[in-house]
Design an enzyme around this catalytic site. Structure first.
Site, short mmCIF file in Angstrom:
data_model
loop_
_atom_site.label_atom_id
_atom_site.label_comp_id
_atom_site.label_asym_id
_atom_site.label_seq_id
_atom_site.Cartn_x
_atom_site.Cartn_y
_atom_site.Cartn_z
N GLY A 8 0.75 -1.32 -0.02
CA GLY A 8 -0.21 0.25 -0.49
C GLY A 8 0.82 0.85 -0.01
O GLY A 8 2.22 0.74 -0.56
N HIS A 9 -0.14 2.22 -0.46
CA HIS A 9 0.92 3.99 -0.19
C HIS A 9 1.70 4.11 1.43
O HIS A 9 1.31 3.97 1.70
CB HIS A 9 -0.70 4.82 -0.77
CG HIS A 9 -0.86 4.73 -1.76
ND1 HIS A 9 -2.07 3.10 -2.02
CD2 HIS A 9 -0.17 4.88 -3.18
CE1 HIS A 9 -1.75 3.56 -3.16
NE2 HIS A 9 -1.01 4.99 -4.15
N GLY A 10 2.08 5.15 0.88
CA GLY A 10 3.53 5.28 2.15
C GLY A 10 3.79 3.74 2.29
O GLY A 10 4.18 3.12 2.66
N ASP A 66 -3.92 -1.49 -0.13
CA ASP A 66 -4.74 -0.92 0.12
C ASP A 66 -6.24 -0.35 -0.78
O ASP A 66 -7.01 0.31 -0.32
CB ASP A 66 -4.08 0.41 1.02
CG ASP A 66 -3.20 1.06 -0.25
OD1 ASP A 66 -3.47 0.76 -1.37
OD2 ASP A 66 -2.53 2.30 -0.55
#
Length: 144
Positions: A8-10, A66
């Site tokens: 997922g992001h981050g 995500d």
């Protein structure tokens, strides 16, 4: 046992992985891959390919991402379509990860997908709904 790539992001994936470790302890065949802002799609794909090479895919491979349509989802989808026994799920949360990490042994990738979708729907709730559910269950238990 099904293998899982969580992304997922981050720091989404590593955050979920840390929470899982705190609650369940070490879980085999699960790799977390973050997608920070400074990364590229090509870098993420390379990380996914390295993770796939490190996992036992004989029972299947699940990508938990995500966000539907986000880069981790799109890269996972591209890789999933290359080989049978791979599934991609979007919108993963901690409850889904924990339950499915414990339930994945003996499941096919398709069974995992179906069970995870039910788990995800069941896991999204509110305090008011849970209190109403408890009241309803108490009334039934008391013979009303």
């Amino acid at each position: 046992m099904l293998s899982i790539i969580l992304s997922g992001h981050g720091r989404f994936a590593s955050g979920l992985e840390q929470a899982m470790l705190q609650i369940l302890g070490e879980q085999p065949q699960i790799v977390a891959i973050d997608f920070p802002a400074e990364s590229t799609t090509a870098q993420l794909q390379h990380q996914f390919e390295q993770a796939i090479d490190s996992l036992d895919e004989s029972q299947g491979l699940i990508f938990l991402t995500d966000l539907l349509g986000g880069t981790p989802f799109r890269v996972a989808a591209t890789l999933a379509l290359q080989k049978p026994g791979r599934e991609v799920l979007a919108g993963v949360n901690l409850q889904l990860l924990l339950e499915m990490a414990l339930e994945r042994d003996g499941l096919s990738s398709e069974q995992f997908r179906l069970m995870a979708l039910e788990c995800g729907h069941r896991g999204l709730t509110s305090l008011a709904d849970e209190m109403n559910r408890q009241r309803s269950n108490s009334a039934v238990e008391e013979g009303i």
